[in-house]
Design a protein around this motif. Structure first.
Motif, PDB file in Angstrom:
ATOM      1  N   THR A  19     -11.356   3.096   1.437  1.00 30.42           N
ATOM      2  CA  THR A  19     -11.869   3.867   2.497  1.00 30.42           C
ATOM      3  C   THR A  19     -12.681   5.288   2.973  1.00 30.42           C
ATOM      4  O   THR A  19     -12.407   6.078   1.610  1.00 30.42           O
ATOM      5  CB  THR A  19     -10.187   4.527   3.598  1.00 30.42           C
ATOM      6  OG1 THR A  19      -9.570   2.930   3.601  1.00 30.42           O
ATOM      7  CG2 THR A  19     -10.739   4.826   4.674  1.00 30.42           C
ATOM      8  N   LEU A  26      -8.218  -4.774   4.101  1.00 31.34           N
ATOM      9  CA  LEU A  26      -7.479  -3.795   3.719  1.00 31.34           C
ATOM     10  C   LEU A  26      -7.447  -3.844   2.308  1.00 31.34           C
ATOM     11  O   LEU A  26      -6.783  -2.068   1.741  1.00 31.34           O
ATOM     12  CB  LEU A  26      -6.236  -4.221   3.953  1.00 31.34           C
ATOM     13  CG  LEU A  26      -4.715  -3.342   3.976  1.00 31.34           C
ATOM     14  CD1 LEU A  26      -5.082  -2.502   5.116  1.00 31.34           C
ATOM     15  CD2 LEU A  26      -3.592  -3.796   4.225  1.00 31.34           C
ATOM     16  N   SER A  33     -10.683  -9.186   2.036  1.00 34.32           N
ATOM     17  CA  SER A  33      -9.466  -8.342   2.820  1.00 34.32           C
ATOM     18  C   SER A  33     -10.025  -6.975   2.728  1.00 34.32           C
ATOM     19  O   SER A  33     -10.509  -6.234   1.541  1.00 34.32           O
ATOM     20  CB  SER A  33      -8.275  -8.498   1.923  1.00 34.32           C
ATOM     21  OG  SER A  33      -7.250  -7.698   2.943  1.00 34.32           O
ATOM     22  N   ALA A  62      -9.196  -3.093   9.968  1.00 31.96           N
ATOM     23  CA  ALA A  62      -8.939  -2.468   8.753  1.00 31.96           C
ATOM     24  C   ALA A  62      -7.643  -3.993   8.191  1.00 31.96           C
ATOM     25  O   ALA A  62      -7.554  -4.025   6.632  1.00 31.96           O
ATOM     26  CB  ALA A  62      -7.765  -1.761   9.355  1.00 31.96           C
ATOM     27  N   ARG A  63      -7.345  -4.273   8.958  1.00 32.53           N
ATOM     28  CA  ARG A  63      -6.324  -5.842   8.462  1.00 32.53           C
ATOM     29  C   ARG A  63      -7.082  -7.283   8.390  1.00 32.53           C
ATOM     30  O   ARG A  63      -6.660  -8.078   8.442  1.00 32.53           O
ATOM     31  CB  ARG A  63      -5.316  -6.179   8.600  1.00 32.53           C
ATOM     32  CG  ARG A  63      -4.400  -5.500   8.950  1.00 32.53           C
ATOM     33  CD  ARG A  63      -3.005  -5.098   8.925  1.00 32.53           C
ATOM     34  NE  ARG A  63      -2.090  -3.862   9.684  1.00 32.53           N
ATOM     35  CZ  ARG A  63      -0.647  -4.327  10.286  1.00 32.53           C
ATOM     36  NH1 ARG A  63      -0.481  -5.199  11.167  1.00 32.53           N
ATOM     37  NH2 ARG A  63      -0.816  -3.298  10.717  1.00 32.53           N
ATOM     38  N   ASP A  77      -4.339  -1.217  12.939  1.00 29.14           N
ATOM     39  CA  ASP A  77      -5.268  -1.998  12.634  1.00 29.14           C
ATOM     40  C   ASP A  77      -7.022  -1.557  13.511  1.00 29.14           C
ATOM     41  O   ASP A  77      -7.329  -2.198  14.570  1.00 29.14           O
ATOM     42  CB  ASP A  77      -5.193  -3.859  13.178  1.00 29.14           C
ATOM     43  CG  ASP A  77      -6.217  -4.553  12.645  1.00 29.14           C
ATOM     44  OD1 ASP A  77      -6.480  -4.801  12.479  1.00 29.14           O
ATOM     45  OD2 ASP A  77      -5.950  -6.033  13.300  1.00 29.14           O
ATOM     46  N   GLU A 104       0.393  -1.089   0.603  1.00 31.09           N
ATOM     47  CA  GLU A 104       0.573  -0.327  -0.191  1.00 31.09           C
ATOM     48  C   GLU A 104       1.238   1.520  -0.486  1.00 31.09           C
ATOM     49  O   GLU A 104       0.808   2.406  -0.873  1.00 31.09           O
ATOM     50  CB  GLU A 104      -0.557  -0.258   0.750  1.00 31.09           C
ATOM     51  CG  GLU A 104      -1.953  -0.754   1.211  1.00 31.09           C
ATOM     52  CD  GLU A 104      -1.705  -2.728   1.561  1.00 31.09           C
ATOM     53  OE1 GLU A 104      -0.400  -2.824   1.715  1.00 31.09           O
ATOM     54  OE2 GLU A 104      -2.136  -3.458   1.882  1.00 31.09           O
ATOM     55  N   VAL A 150      -0.462   1.483   8.895  1.00 31.40           N
ATOM     56  CA  VAL A 150      -1.773   1.309   8.743  1.00 31.40           C
ATOM     57  C   VAL A 150      -1.839   0.104   9.812  1.00 31.40           C
ATOM     58  O   VAL A 150      -1.450  -0.403  10.072  1.00 31.40           O
ATOM     59  CB  VAL A 150      -2.318   0.099   7.500  1.00 31.40           C
ATOM     60  CG1 VAL A 150      -3.519   0.008   7.128  1.00 31.40           C
ATOM     61  CG2 VAL A 150      -1.794   1.007   6.207  1.00 31.40           C
TER      62      VAL A 150
END
Length: 842
Positions: A580, A576, A574, A557-558, A515, A324, A513
């Motif tokens: 967003t 992630l 997933s 998020a993960r 979680d 990312e 990033v």
């Protein structure tokens, strides 16, 4: 030696008298103005009515005159270039061929006007020479040139006054908005992005029906450009500015996803690039940045593009780097993110103007209305002339023997015509037509044909006079013709619109990033996203700007969520990888999400149903099938698979609804196509393992099918929404009758029974088009995501419905407000179109 006379001769005197002294500054100003005028009006700027520059208009007209229709063979492009250059556009073959090529490139035009055969170039390479390529008109070009022979537009002389050419094409759709335009004139330029045909026509029809509508009303139909190559548009503020005053800027991004390119290495797969950006340009920029140490974490770049799978650019990421974060650097340092400046400059009444969205649509609607009016007047005149001849011919057939006698006894045709006019009271055109008639037409069968033709002509004349005499009927005709064009030539949206790019990552902090808790959302139009706001739909007045959320689930998020499909599969996704949606004071539109197809490739016939969490402490999920089977699935999900089976289905069966339980004490609800509703407690259904086939849920008879299955909290305020119609109508075309009833009106019955009636069918209705049961407030949405109002709830559980304003594609409730780390409610089941089948569950 002869001496030359100092006295000038007569010819020299005449020559000297013709010499004029002109100021150089004035001459340069005049020449420049003439040149600027020629570039602005005859070369660089499109006409706001048909959206074409003069060279494009002349190419389409020239090809139409050559008969290069889509159902005929291609001809050499050089022949088209020569025809256009010799008759209409004497500016060189290069300019003509470049314009022809652009109209044939699907990556340049959203709706190509030329069907090219051969090498017409790519985003990185130019086309072959005109002697190697072939061309003919595309189907969309017939919409531009149709009815040219019906006096719909004015014709003007060509460059040498030898021929006539149309000053504008009739244009049966708003070509300027659909295909966009670009051009540089003197002191001004135009740059307009392409849009989706269905969306633009929807906005034009709304403007016809509501001339005083606002820009926000039109943007419900046209939320933003739709680029031919897809990709993503990041930030919509500039688009609204452009729609308001004609100028604005937006950023376009490549469509990417992160995959395992090898068992131990991840990569960034690029499937769509920004508008007019080619893969070779991206690869070259990546290599330059890697060599200069500006870009880190990339080990290799491969271009795996082919005709079967389309664009596929694989960027391998080194181990230890966050893909990312690398992707964000690619957006900053390469053309994978590009900007597009909108400058809506076009000619209106011969003057260049900067136009907003409403102005562009208004100019087109007014022009198209004039075209339909002129076409109707032409057709009316032609049909009245034909009716006049048919009436004269019927008079002649009634007295055919006397007509023949008059003609035979006349000395010549002129005398015969005069005598026919005198004896039978005919007009000059009628008498001439009878004299030119073949004898084989004078039969009894011809008389029947003529009487039928007369009746048809009178019907058409009456209809045309009604259109010309009623402005509302004229506008309705324009609107219906636009709807037919959208239905015949419309395609789904390709470009995803993102409200914001979110918080960028950096390569220097690859684990930035966190979680954090979040919600994963699925919309009725198939868009997915994640957000930290629990209720992104609740804006002013409780109405959503575009689209409706039909499935929500809490995760991190993960973390991962499960997608349940109609074939009884659960697919791990997933969170992630999802775009967003940032928290705002207002409601962010879910148009900022990405299509579900970007994350999972479902086979034909398999539909997504809902999202569920993969928590082991969950009471599990409940499934209902089209043949009436119910199943509670335990949470023994495999940790080493990306998809697995959650129910064994019989042949012809399919899952119609799935819902994640929160307590295990919810009511499970079935609704069949014959409007039978059954609900019972989930506690009476014992949980089963993944391979099991479930148990009987509702008793079905004959060809009955289940159209809805879900679960509700019996203590909550729930409603039953049903929409009835005809089973013979095409899906999505019938609005049907709509009814909303309190859930408390329906008594509970035992599992495997027949249920109670939930909707009384009216005449012409024999099935439920859509059904839904859930908590209030309920939100309904059409197929394009636009909100649809539901009628108030009534207490009649077996009553009939009221006519719906438009076909409804999905219904969803509001999900709980508050931060995402609060305990969420059950996931909301999505409606899915069911494959055909019959039989009963066990």
């Amino acid at each position: 030696m002869a001496r030359r006379s100092s006295t000038p001769s007569g010819e020299e005197q005449d020559f000297q008298e013709r010499i004029l002294d002109i100021d150089v500054e004035e001459e340069m100003q005049g020449a420049f103005l003439e040149y600027a005028y020629s570039v602005i009006y005859s070369r660089a700027l499109p006409d706001a009515r048909d959206g074409l520059k003069p060279v494009q208009r002349r190419i389409l007209y020239g090809m139409s005159e050559l008969g290069l229709r889509p159902d005929r063979g291609h001809v050499k492009s050089s022949r088209v270039v020569g025809e256009v250059m010799g008759k209409y556009h004497p500016h060189g073959d290069g300019a003509i061929y470049d314009a022809l090529v652009r109209m044939a490139q699907p990556f340049t035009m959203r709706l190509p006007l030329v069907d090219g055969h051969g090498n017409f170039g790519s985003l990185d390479d130019g086309p072959a020479a005109s002697r190697y390529t072939e061309a003919r008109l595309a189907p969309a070009a017939l919409l531009m040139t149709g009815s040219l022979d019906e006096e719909t537009v004015d014709f003007v002389p060509n460059y040498d006054d030898q021929l006539l050419q149309p000053g504008v094409l009739p244009a049966a759709y708003p070509n300027l908005l659909v295909n966009g335009a670009s051009g540089i004139a003197v002191g001004m330029a135009t740059s307009m992005p392409p849009h989706n045909l269905v969306e633009v026509i929807g906005a034009a029809r709304h403007l016809i029906a509501n001339p005083q509508c606002s820009l926000d009303d039109l943007m419900k139909f046209v939320p933003g450009p739709d680029l031919p190559g897809g990709g993503k548009i990041v930030g919509l503020e500039g688009i609204r500015d452009a729609y308001l005053n004609g100028r604005g800027t937006f950023r376009t991004r490549a469509t990417t996803r992160i995959e395992n390119v090898t068992p131990r290495k991840k990569g960034i797969v690029v499937t769509e690039l920004p508008y007019l950006v080619g893969p070779e340009k991206v690869i070259e920029k990546i290599k330059d940045n890697v060599q200069s140490k500006k870009l880190q974490g990339i080990s290799d770049v491969k271009d795996l593009t082919d005709r079967k799978h389309g664009l596929r650019l694989v960027i391998e990421v080194k181990n230890g780097f966050n893909p990312e974060a690398v992707l964000e650097q690619l957006y900053k340092l390469t053309p994978m993110e590009d900007s597009f400046g909108i400058n809506n400059v076009a000619l209106v009444d011969g003057q260049p103007r900067t136009l907003g969205l409403k102005d562009l649509l208004r100019v087109y609607v007014d022009f198209r209305t004039d075209v339909v009016r002129r076409r109707s007047a032409y057709r009316l005149r032609k049909r009245e002339e034909r009716l006049h001849l048919v009436e004269g011919l019927l008079i002649a057939i009634l007295d055919i023997d006397e007509v023949i006698q008059v003609i035979r006894s006349s000395e010549d045709a002129a005398v015969a015509k005069d005598r026919l006019m005198e004896v039978f009271d005919l007009s000059d055109p009628q008498a001439t037509y009878i004299l030119d008639l073949q004898l084989r037409r004078l039969t009894k069968f011809s008389r029947v044909e003529l009487e039928t033709e007369k009746a048809e002509l009178e019907r058409q004349i009456e209809a045309l006079r009604a259109i010309l005499g009623d402005e509302k009927l004229l506008l309705k005709t324009v609107s219906s013709e636009l709807a037919d064009v959208a239905k015949a030539h419309g395609t789904p949206r390709r470009t995803v619109l993102l409200e914001s790019a979110g918080t960028p990552l950096t390569a220097s902090s690859p684990l930035e990033v966190s979680d954090d808790p979040c919600w994963v959302l699925l919309s009725s139009t198939g868009l997915m996203a994640r957000t930290t706001t629990a209720d992104p739909l609740s804006n002013e007045g409780g109405r959503h700007k575009h689209d409706a959320v039909v499935a929500t689930v809490r995760t991190t998020a993960r973390g991962y969520v499960g997608l349940v499909t109609s074939r009884g599969r659960m697919i791990r996704l997933s969170a992630l990888e999802l775009p967003t949606l940032p928290p705002t004071n207002g409601a962010p539109s879910l148009s900022g999400g990405a299509p579900l197809a970007a994350f999972v490739d479902l086979p034909r016939g398999e539909e997504p149903l809902t999202l569920v969490s993969l928590r082991e402490d969950s009471p599990g999920i409940a499934l209902g099938t089209a043949l009436g089977v119910v199943k509670r699935v335990t949470t023994d999900y495999p940790g080493n698979k990306d998809d697995w089976e959650v129910i064994s289905l019989k042949d012809g069966d399919a899952v119609v609804g799935a819902v994640e339980l929160t307590t295990g004490q919810e009511d499970l609800v079935f609704l069949t196509n014959v409007a039978q509703l059954l609900h019972f407690s989930a506690a009476v259904v014992r949980p089963q393992g993944r391979p099991a086939g479930g148990m009987a849920g509702i008793k079905l008879a004959g060809d009955e099918r289940v159209v809805f299955f879900g679960a509700v909290d019996p203590a909550a305020d729930n409603v039953v929404v049903t929409s009835a119609g005809s089973s013979g109508a095409l899906p999505g075309t019938e609005a049907g009758s709509l009814k909303v009833t309190p859930y408390a009106e329906y008594p509970a019955k035992g599992r495997a029974t027949g249920g109670v009636r939930a909707h009384r069918f009216l005449r012409g209705e024999d099935t439920l088009l859509l059904a839904w049961v859930g908590a209030v407030p309920a939100r309904a949405a059409a197929a394009n995501g636009v909100a649809v109002d539901l009628p108030p709830a009534t207490g009649k559980r077996d009553g009939s419905g009221t006519p719906a304003p438009t076909p409804i594609a999905a219904i969803a409730p509001a999900f709980p407000a508050g931060p995402a780390d609060q305990e969420p409610g059950a996931a909301v089941p999505a409606e899915a179109e069911l494959p055909p089948g019959d039989g009963e569950g066990e």
